[in-house]
Every structure is written in structure tokens, then in C-alpha cells.
Design a protein around this motif. Sequence first.
Motif, PDB file in Angstrom:
ATOM      1  N   GLN A  30      -4.668  48.730  63.544  1.00  0.00           N
ATOM      2  CA  GLN A  30      -5.829  47.682  63.379  1.00  0.00           C
ATOM      3  C   GLN A  30      -5.476  46.325  62.371  1.00  0.00           C
ATOM      4  O   GLN A  30      -4.481  46.763  61.470  1.00  0.00           O
ATOM      5  CB  GLN A  30      -7.051  48.271  63.028  1.00  0.00           C
ATOM      6  N   ILE A  31      -6.022  45.308  62.646  1.00  0.00           N
ATOM      7  CA  ILE A  31      -5.645  44.295  61.472  1.00  0.00           C
ATOM      8  C   ILE A  31      -6.810  43.702  61.117  1.00  0.00           C
ATOM      9  O   ILE A  31      -8.023  43.658  61.842  1.00  0.00           O
ATOM     10  CB  ILE A  31      -4.707  43.134  62.298  1.00  0.00           C
ATOM     11  N   ILE A  32      -6.690  43.403  59.916  1.00  0.00           N
ATOM     12  CA  ILE A  32      -8.016  42.660  59.156  1.00  0.00           C
ATOM     13  C   ILE A  32      -7.752  41.054  59.482  1.00  0.00           C
ATOM     14  O   ILE A  32      -6.893  40.400  58.976  1.00  0.00           O
ATOM     15  CB  ILE A  32      -8.080  43.177  57.724  1.00  0.00           C
ATOM     16  N   ASN A  33      -8.701  40.546  59.918  1.00  0.00           N
ATOM     17  CA  ASN A  33      -8.779  39.161  60.223  1.00  0.00           C
ATOM     18  C   ASN A  33      -9.105  38.293  59.144  1.00  0.00           C
ATOM     19  O   ASN A  33      -8.810  36.930  59.112  1.00  0.00           O
ATOM     20  CB  ASN A  33      -9.512  38.815  61.503  1.00  0.00           C
ATOM     21  N   ASP A  34      -9.742  38.723  58.195  1.00  0.00           N
ATOM     22  CA  ASP A  34     -10.258  38.024  57.102  1.00  0.00           C
ATOM     23  C   ASP A  34      -8.972  38.004  56.173  1.00  0.00           C
ATOM     24  O   ASP A  34      -8.427  39.055  55.813  1.00  0.00           O
ATOM     25  CB  ASP A  34     -11.292  38.632  56.318  1.00  0.00           C
ATOM     26  N   THR A  35      -8.787  36.566  55.662  1.00  0.00           N
ATOM     27  CA  THR A  35      -7.485  36.446  54.773  1.00  0.00           C
ATOM     28  C   THR A  35      -7.974  36.126  53.133  1.00  0.00           C
ATOM     29  O   THR A  35      -7.106  35.915  52.508  1.00  0.00           O
ATOM     30  CB  THR A  35      -6.638  35.466  55.275  1.00  0.00           C
ATOM     31  N   THR A  36      -9.133  36.348  53.055  1.00  0.00           N
ATOM     32  CA  THR A  36      -9.744  35.838  51.503  1.00  0.00           C
ATOM     33  C   THR A  36      -9.274  36.902  50.826  1.00  0.00           C
ATOM     34  O   THR A  36      -8.754  38.296  51.060  1.00  0.00           O
ATOM     35  CB  THR A  36     -11.387  35.871  51.705  1.00  0.00           C
ATOM     36  N   ARG A  37      -9.353  36.733  49.402  1.00  0.00           N
ATOM     37  CA  ARG A  37      -8.805  37.678  48.580  1.00  0.00           C
ATOM     38  C   ARG A  37      -9.626  39.083  48.375  1.00  0.00           C
ATOM     39  O   ARG A  37      -9.373  40.247  48.330  1.00  0.00           O
ATOM     40  CB  ARG A  37      -8.950  37.117  47.174  1.00  0.00           C
ATOM     41  N   GLN A  38     -11.028  38.756  48.898  1.00  0.00           N
ATOM     42  CA  GLN A  38     -11.924  39.785  48.768  1.00  0.00           C
ATOM     43  C   GLN A  38     -11.452  41.058  49.674  1.00  0.00           C
ATOM     44  O   GLN A  38     -11.793  42.205  49.583  1.00  0.00           O
ATOM     45  CB  GLN A  38     -13.402  39.363  49.206  1.00  0.00           C
ATOM     46  N   SER A  39     -10.958  40.679  50.989  1.00  0.00           N
ATOM     47  CA  SER A  39     -10.557  41.702  51.959  1.00  0.00           C
ATOM     48  C   SER A  39      -9.453  42.494  51.463  1.00  0.00           C
ATOM     49  O   SER A  39      -9.508  43.728  51.818  1.00  0.00           O
ATOM     50  CB  SER A  39     -10.312  41.003  53.257  1.00  0.00           C
ATOM     51  N   SER A  40      -8.608  42.007  50.532  1.00  0.00           N
ATOM     52  CA  SER A  40      -7.508  42.601  49.917  1.00  0.00           C
ATOM     53  C   SER A  40      -8.222  43.649  48.881  1.00  0.00           C
ATOM     54  O   SER A  40      -7.625  44.854  48.743  1.00  0.00           O
ATOM     55  CB  SER A  40      -6.410  41.875  49.306  1.00  0.00           C
ATOM     56  N   ILE A  41      -9.203  43.459  48.183  1.00  0.00           N
ATOM     57  CA  ILE A  41      -9.811  44.113  47.433  1.00  0.00           C
ATOM     58  C   ILE A  41     -10.489  45.214  47.759  1.00  0.00           C
ATOM     59  O   ILE A  41     -10.628  46.208  47.352  1.00  0.00           O
ATOM     60  CB  ILE A  41     -10.730  43.302  46.220  1.00  0.00           C
ATOM     61  N   GLU A  42     -11.421  45.008  48.916  1.00  0.00           N
ATOM     62  CA  GLU A  42     -12.041  45.787  49.566  1.00  0.00           C
ATOM     63  C   GLU A  42     -11.089  46.927  50.102  1.00  0.00           C
ATOM     64  O   GLU A  42     -11.372  48.273  50.161  1.00  0.00           O
ATOM     65  CB  GLU A  42     -12.930  45.238  50.836  1.00  0.00           C
ATOM     66  N   LEU A  43      -9.875  46.576  50.691  1.00  0.00           N
ATOM     67  CA  LEU A  43      -8.780  47.332  51.233  1.00  0.00           C
ATOM     68  C   LEU A  43      -8.497  48.504  50.349  1.00  0.00           C
ATOM     69  O   LEU A  43      -8.218  49.689  50.411  1.00  0.00           O
ATOM     70  CB  LEU A  43      -7.870  46.708  52.011  1.00  0.00           C
ATOM     71  N   MET A  44      -8.270  47.882  49.140  1.00  0.00           N
ATOM     72  CA  MET A  44      -7.893  48.774  47.801  1.00  0.00           C
ATOM     73  C   MET A  44      -8.807  49.732  47.472  1.00  0.00           C
ATOM     74  O   MET A  44      -8.491  50.813  46.973  1.00  0.00           O
ATOM     75  CB  MET A  44      -7.315  47.819  46.659  1.00  0.00           C
ATOM     76  N   LYS A  45      -9.749  49.420  47.716  1.00  0.00           N
ATOM     77  CA  LYS A  45     -10.986  50.444  47.262  1.00  0.00           C
ATOM     78  C   LYS A  45     -11.562  51.466  48.507  1.00  0.00           C
ATOM     79  O   LYS A  45     -12.490  52.181  48.278  1.00  0.00           O
ATOM     80  CB  LYS A  45     -12.194  49.658  46.955  1.00  0.00           C
ATOM     81  N   LEU A  46     -10.677  51.294  49.497  1.00  0.00           N
ATOM     82  CA  LEU A  46     -11.245  52.104  50.675  1.00  0.00           C
ATOM     83  C   LEU A  46     -10.915  53.738  50.764  1.00  0.00           C
ATOM     84  O   LEU A  46     -10.156  54.171  51.447  1.00  0.00           O
ATOM     85  CB  LEU A  46     -10.582  51.575  51.951  1.00  0.00           C
TER      86      LEU A  46
END
Length: 420
Positions: free
Chosen positions: A181-197
Motif C-alpha cells: 500500500q502507499i500513502i497518497n498524503d505527502t504532508t508532514r502529518q502523514s509521516s507523523i501518523e505513520l510513525m505512531k501506528l
Amino acid sequence: MEQSLRDKLQEMGKLAKKASRTLANISSEEKNLILAKIKESLKDNKTYILEENKKDMEKAKKELMAQGLLDRLLLNEARIDSMILSVDKIISLDDPVGRMFDFRTLENGLIIGKKTVPIGVLAMIYEARPNVSLDGSILAIKSSNSIILRCGKEAINSCTALVKVIRSGIEKAGFDKNMVQIINDTTRQSSIELMKLKGYVDLLIPRGSKGLINSVVENAKVPVLETGVGNCHLYVDKDYDLDKALRIFENGKTQRIGVCNALESLLVHKDVKDDFYDGLNKLIGKYKLKVHACERSIKKIPGAIKARDEDYGKEYLAYEFSIKIVDSLEEAIDHIYQYSSHHSDAIITENIESAQKFINQVDSACVYVNASTRFTDGQEFGYGAEIGISTQKLHARGPVGLNELTTYKYIVLGQGQVRK
């Protein structure tokens, strides 16, 4: 908006978990079938991938992206053909999952051994590197892991196209496309949320700049495999071979400037003769290299600028490097300890004792004697594609290939034993 993004990533995490359970229970033949269908899909969609990459390249050029990063971003026919070959290589490799090893029998009759198993759900955060989308996907599948990809905005069109093509191949093989799967959102927030998964991602792998890697290491709530930047050194010892020294410097510094195993720092013993500097200056002129030189070496290199302390610790990713003259092998090793990113460091020497000391005392993932640091690559090492170069010591170090994407569990066989 933030809650919506969090919900979306949690849903991706659930789908990845489900797909990882499927992957953990399919055969080597089935995994290879999936990879073969991905290969077909890549061949059939070459034009589409190149068109999407062209969009990223045009935008990057308008935004004056550095030359080294442009090189990383670029896809062309030859690079896609190489990517297709990498799928074949992964298919040809032994399945790393399900191997039994380290068996022993205890005094009480229990038989204990280990079995290799997948890690589970991998996630990657990376920047302008479309090829990582494929490398990560095929390595994950062969090692029975699912994967969630999050690329940078610079490569979003290229990466989205590649993942679409990969998922199409998985579906054609008759399996769950959500193993990739790929995350289409490229905002910094998507990285932060992935780090917290937590609860979904079993291992997070960052690939990119020092800033990206540090951010992930410092902020992630899930386990991280740290892939380091590459401030790679070449030390020319007093017992050097001139041809080897110049060829290896040229290859390490100029073959591809935008990669982590490119040469960034040159150390030269004080007794190295002017024939080396004559050859070095020709290469500097040929490639228009910018040189940051110490007080002694600046006198030998016309046009060099005086090096500051921070110049010795840089990953330039450009036609640029630092140079320092040292009094001894020991000083060279001390310099590498101070400034190296512990990625790849090399010595040029015909002295076996010097080579042995360098091997023993340089604490890097890959240490070379009379060879280019450009070989630090999973494919070059014979492991097929790699998911990154780990500069940490747990759980993997150096090129991270199939075997490094597995862990193990203990298998204990008994005949009714109970503990007394």
C-alpha cells in the motif's frame, strides 16, 4: 482533518495486518508467482511509469532540485529494465522464511530450535527515490511481510504509478493487493501518523536525508531500522598503488554522486608522492569537482577552498568532496571515527598489516581494502534488491536484504515434560 488521516492510516494498518497473515502462510512458489506477475506488470506499463516520472522531474527542475537528488529521482528505460531484472534476482533467491536451525536437546529431553519467520508489517518513509517503491515491495513479499510505503512529495507521481502497477500484478496472481500500500498524503502529518501506528507497524524503515532519518528515530513510537547517510571515506596509505588509488577515487566520487555509497571524504598519508596529486588534479578538472581542503592539501590542489570542521562530516551528494592530509594510519582511523557516518570506508594500501589494522579498527557497516565504496549495495553483494543500508548494529547492519527482513521464533518439542 487530522483525525480523518489517522483513521485512514489505521485502516491501512488493519489491511496490512490481514495481508501479512496471508503472506506468512503461502508457499515459496506462490510468492514467486506474485513476483513474476509484478514483473509482467512492470513490462506492460513502462510508458505509463515514465510519463508519471516525467511530471516529477519537470516539477523538480522548476524548483531547482540539487543535481544529486535529480539523479535519484530520474527513471528511464535502462533503470526500469534494471528494476525488472531485480525482480528476477529476488525470484531466484532462496526463501528466507521457514528455515530451521540451531537445534539442541536438553537433559530433560526437550528439543529446542529456531525457525525463521517474517517480521509482519513493514513501513517505509522515503524521499525522491522511486526505485525504493519496487525494492521495498518485492523484498517484503519474498520475505512474507506486507508493506506500507510513504514517499516524499517530490516523487509522488512516480511512486504512486509504481505501486499501482505492483498492486495490479499482485491481483493478477490472485492475491490480496493490500500486501503493498502507499500513502497518497505527502504532508508532514502523514509521516507523523505513520510513525505512531503502534499495533499495526512492526518495523519502520526511513530512507533519505539526515534530517528525515533523525526525525523518524527521535519521534517514532514503533520500532525503527535506522538507515544512515553516507559520509564515506577513502584513505590513501603511504604504501599505495597509484592506479588503484586514482581509479577507486574516480569511481567512488563520480560514477553516481546522488547515492549513499558515493565517496565524500578523502584522506591522504603525508608521504604520498606528487604523482597522486597530479592524477587527482586531472580528475578534479575533468569533473569540475569542488574541493574542501585542509591547510596542507590546499597547497597541492589549485582552486581548492579551505575546509571548515563541518565540511569533513558532510554527505555532499554533489561533485564535491573534502580532503585532509594525515601523518599516520592511526590519525586517519581517528578522523574516520570522528566524522564517519559508519556506512562505508575504504583504504588503498599494499601493506597487509595496515589493511588488517584498518579492517579491525574502523567501525563501519562495510570496510573495504583496495575497492570502491560504490559496491555497498544489496544487488552488488548478491542479495538482490535491498531495503536500505543499516548503519546501526541491531538487528541488522549493512545492506538489508531478505534475511534481514525476518526474525525467528523458538520451536520446543516435548514428550509430556513438565517443569519441576
